[in-house]
Design an enzyme around this catalytic site. Structure first.
Site, short mmCIF file in Angstrom:
data_model
loop_
_atom_site.label_atom_id
_atom_site.label_comp_id
_atom_site.label_asym_id
_atom_site.label_seq_id
_atom_site.Cartn_x
_atom_site.Cartn_y
_atom_site.Cartn_z
N HIS A 83 0.85 -1.20 0.00
CA HIS A 83 0.00 0.00 0.00
C HIS A 83 0.88 1.24 0.00
CE1 HIS A 83 -4.18 -1.57 1.35
NE2 HIS A 83 -3.58 -2.42 0.54
N TYR A 140 -9.58 5.60 6.87
CA TYR A 140 -9.78 5.99 8.26
C TYR A 140 -10.80 7.12 8.24
CZ TYR A 140 -5.46 3.51 9.63
OH TYR A 140 -4.50 2.55 9.88
N PRO A 185 -5.21 0.92 18.39
CA PRO A 185 -4.88 0.39 17.06
C PRO A 185 -4.87 1.41 15.91
CG PRO A 185 -7.02 -0.43 17.78
CD PRO A 185 -6.44 0.31 18.93
N LYS A 243 0.26 0.40 14.98
CA LYS A 243 1.63 0.37 15.48
C LYS A 243 1.96 -0.77 16.45
CE LYS A 243 3.37 3.48 13.17
NZ LYS A 243 3.39 2.62 12.01
N TYR A 277 3.60 6.64 9.87
CA TYR A 277 2.75 5.51 9.49
C TYR A 277 3.60 4.37 8.92
CZ TYR A 277 -1.50 3.03 8.28
OH TYR A 277 -2.50 2.08 8.22
P1 RFL Z 1 0.61 -11.22 21.89
O1 RFL Z 1 0.21 -11.34 20.50
O2 RFL Z 1 -0.42 -10.83 22.91
O3 RFL Z 1 1.25 -12.61 22.30
C1 RFL Z 1 1.56 -12.93 23.65
C2 RFL Z 1 1.49 -14.43 23.81
O4 RFL Z 1 1.83 -14.78 25.15
C3 RFL Z 1 0.93 -15.76 25.63
N1 RFL Z 1 0.90 -15.66 27.11
C4 RFL Z 1 1.55 -16.52 27.91
N2 RFL Z 1 2.31 -17.60 27.64
C5 RFL Z 1 2.84 -18.26 28.70
N3 RFL Z 1 2.60 -17.91 29.99
C6 RFL Z 1 1.85 -16.84 30.30
N4 RFL Z 1 1.64 -16.49 31.57
C7 RFL Z 1 1.28 -16.09 29.23
N5 RFL Z 1 0.50 -15.00 29.16
C8 RFL Z 1 0.28 -14.76 27.88
C9 RFL Z 1 -0.40 -15.41 24.96
O5 RFL Z 1 -1.26 -16.52 24.90
C10 RFL Z 1 0.07 -14.95 23.58
O6 RFL Z 1 0.10 -16.01 22.65
O7 RFL Z 1 1.81 -10.21 22.07
P2 RFL Z 1 3.06 -9.90 21.08
O8 RFL Z 1 3.68 -11.18 20.59
O9 RFL Z 1 3.90 -8.90 21.78
O10 RFL Z 1 2.39 -9.22 19.78
C11 RFL Z 1 1.76 -7.98 19.88
C12 RFL Z 1 0.62 -7.87 18.88
O11 RFL Z 1 -0.19 -9.03 19.02
C13 RFL Z 1 -0.21 -6.60 19.06
O12 RFL Z 1 0.61 -5.50 19.34
C14 RFL Z 1 -1.04 -6.27 17.79
O13 RFL Z 1 -1.98 -7.27 17.52
C15 RFL Z 1 -1.78 -4.94 17.97
N6 RFL Z 1 -2.64 -4.62 16.81
C16 RFL Z 1 -2.10 -4.11 15.64
N7 RFL Z 1 -0.76 -3.93 15.53
C17 RFL Z 1 -0.22 -3.51 14.36
O14 RFL Z 1 1.02 -3.34 14.29
N8 RFL Z 1 -0.98 -3.25 13.24
C18 RFL Z 1 -2.33 -3.41 13.27
O15 RFL Z 1 -2.97 -3.23 12.22
C19 RFL Z 1 -2.94 -3.81 14.51
N9 RFL Z 1 -4.27 -3.97 14.59
C20 RFL Z 1 -4.01 -4.82 16.89
C21 RFL Z 1 -4.81 -4.48 15.75
C22 RFL Z 1 -4.60 -5.37 18.04
C23 RFL Z 1 -5.96 -5.55 18.07
N10 RFL Z 1 -6.48 -6.15 19.27
C24 RFL Z 1 -7.53 -7.07 19.31
C25 RFL Z 1 -5.80 -5.99 20.54
C26 RFL Z 1 -6.17 -4.64 15.77
C27 RFL Z 1 -6.76 -5.15 16.95
C28 RFL Z 1 -8.27 -5.27 16.93
C1 PHB Z 2 -6.55 -4.11 10.57
O1 PHB Z 2 -6.60 -4.39 9.37
O2 PHB Z 2 -6.89 -4.91 11.45
C2 PHB Z 2 -6.08 -2.77 10.97
C3 PHB Z 2 -5.55 -1.92 10.01
C4 PHB Z 2 -5.12 -0.65 10.38
C5 PHB Z 2 -5.23 -0.24 11.70
C6 PHB Z 2 -5.74 -1.10 12.66
C7 PHB Z 2 -6.17 -2.37 12.30
O3 PHB Z 2 -4.83 1.00 12.04
#
Ligand code: RFL
Ligand code: PHB
Length: 389
Positions: free
Chosen positions: A72, A200, A292, A296, A384
């Site tokens: 993108h 957005y 989100p 980031k 971004y």
């Molecule tokens: P995670 O993915 O939470 O993984 C942590 C893992 O640790 C396990 N765990 C344990 N294991 C052993 N013992 C324990 N006591 C434990 N406690 C927990 C868990 O089961 C899990 O498997 O953290 P990690 O690896 O640091 O990754 C971070 C990302 O997952 C997170 O920052 C992103 O998903 C945030 N996020 C987005 N980030 C982006 O860069 N771009 C995006 O477009 C974006 N969109 C989003 C998002 C997060 C969202 N939600 C639901 C929070 C959109 C959403 C809706």
């Molecule tokens: C997504 O596709 O889940 C998504 C994309 C951009 C964002 C947050 C989430 O800023």
């Protein structure tokens, strides 16, 4: 059992670190609380910075990303009837890649399997001992049986609700937090995306985001109240509300269909300092959370992994502890900038309960400035696509 680096958490941070270390001949064991199916069932991030793409290449798991990910070159922003585009490649010469976190995690698991990596699932009651001493260890239970790992270092990659952060004594730890008074209701649907780029949208009815996973899979979000529940939203009600929040011409071309996932995520900004305590390092969501808006979270987790990986390689290859000592400051310097960008973009795009007429005018003025100023667009694009590591 003995290993060089015990990694708590088998999400993207933990798996990526394990793969990078493996490629350098440094051993690790990943301890994951959930099953693999559970980890791969989570729908999360969708936008990858070049820095993360580079790390996945280095870890040898970017083939599918290159084949199936979408480049993108810009993104769309709307408010009222206005819609404008911020061109990333024009302003900063770099695009982002749209490829789901679920797929990144799947690729990392496949690479780990191929390399004979040790990822232990359904691990309970993880306790980290002697992290501030010379010989840390991790104890836990697997299938009800006690299990112990002796190691040189512990990487706390266990997300916001993990044990690693809480292992650092409260007297050492300082936490910074902002909780936003709304959440995002997200829907995944097997429909073509409404636009080939993300939209957005700041609307008087609340924020909306049109995103995607691929040409046949769309991801949409709408701002919702914190006490709302996905059960309150039929698919029809979701599509109606989304259409009211995006520009009319986009709403007219939106293809709707049944949702295959529907969930609400709260929005929070959070940072803990320091990110290292003795031989324990915090990485990713274990140390910080961003709202989100701006995508980031996963990308900031990736930059932590980069700094930690470099520090561990310098230690094992050259006996240097300089980068280990610098890890927390290096990671936090970049984390705070991602926090600032995510907070700014969230504040710009959402409706806040009790927002005054003045606050609304400020949002619109900020958006009009962004629409009309090349330097404001450049600053947005720079953040971004991701600040340098
Ligand atoms: P995670 O993915 O939470 O993984 C942590 C893992 O640790 C396990 N765990 C344990 N294991 C052993 N013992 C324990 N006591 C434990 N406690 C927990 C868990 O089961 C899990 O498997 O953290 P990690 O690896 O640091 O990754 C971070 C990302 O997952 C997170 O920052 C992103 O998903 C945030 N996020 C987005 N980030 C982006 O860069 N771009 C995006 O477009 C974006 N969109 C989003 C998002 C997060 C969202 N939600 C639901 C929070 C959109 C959403 C809706
Ligand atoms: C997504 O596709 O889940 C998504 C994309 C951009 C964002 C947050 C989430 O800023």
């Amino acid at each position: 059992m003995r290993t060089q680096v015990a990694i708590i958490g088998g999400g993207p941070s933990g798996l990526l670190l394990a793969q990078l270390l493996h490629a350098q001949g440094i051993s690790s064991v990943v301890l994951e609380r959930q099953t693999r199916a559970h980890v791969l069932g989570r729908i999360r991030a969708g936008v990858l910075e070049q820095g993360l793409v580079g790390l996945l290449e280095k870890a040898g798991c970017a083939d599918r990303l290159h084949a199936e990910g979408f480049t993108h070159d810009g993104t769309l922003l709307s408010y009222g009837d206005q819609m404008f585009r911020v061109d990333f490649t024009e302003h900063v010469g770099k695009p982002v890649v749209v490829y789901g976190q679920t797929e990144v995690t799947r690729d990392l698991y496949a690479a780990s399997d191929a390399a004979g990596g040790k990822v232990l699932h359904s691990v309970q009651n993880v306790v980290i001992d002697d992290a501030d001493g010379d010989s840390p260890s991790v104890t836990c239970e697997i299938d009800g049986e006690p299990f112990r790992i002796d190691c040189d270092f512990v990487a706390g990659c266990d997300g916001f609700h993990g044990v690693s952060r809480k292992t650092i004594p409260e007297s050492v730890r300082k936490e910074f937090e902002k909780v936003y008074p709304f959440g995002w209701l997200g829907v995944l649907s097997e429909t073509p995306p409404v636009n080939h780029e993300l939209i957005y949208a700041n609307s008087p009815r609340g924020f909306a985001l049109c995103s995607m996973r691929n040409a046949k899979l769309s991801r949409y979000y709408i701002q919702c109240s914190l006490d709302d529940s996905p059960d309150n939203w039929s698919d029809a009600a979701f599509w109606d509300e989304l259409k009211r929040r995006i520009p009319e011409d986009q709403a007219a071309q939106l293809i709707t269909g049944p949702s295959i996932e529907k969930s609400i995520a709260p929005l929070r900004s959070f940072v803990t300092e320091p990110m290292r305590w003795g031989r324990l390092f915090l990485c990713g969501d274990a140390a910080h959370i961003v709202p989100p808006t701006g995508a980031k979270g996963l990308n900031t987790a990736a930059s932590d992994v980069h700094y930690l990986f470099e520090a561990l390689v310098a230690f094992y290859k050259f006996g240097s502890t300089e980068d280990i000592a610098a890890y927390s400051d290096r990671a936090l310097a970049r984390v705070w900038k991602a926090e600032r960008f995510s907070w700014w973009f969230t504040t710009l795009m959402h409706q806040f309960p009790g927002q005054s007429e003045f606050d609304l005018k400020m949002q619109i003025a900020d958006l009009e400035f962004l629409r009309s100023s090349a330097s404001a667009q450049k600053a947005m694009a720079e953040n971004y696509v991701g600040l340098p590591y």
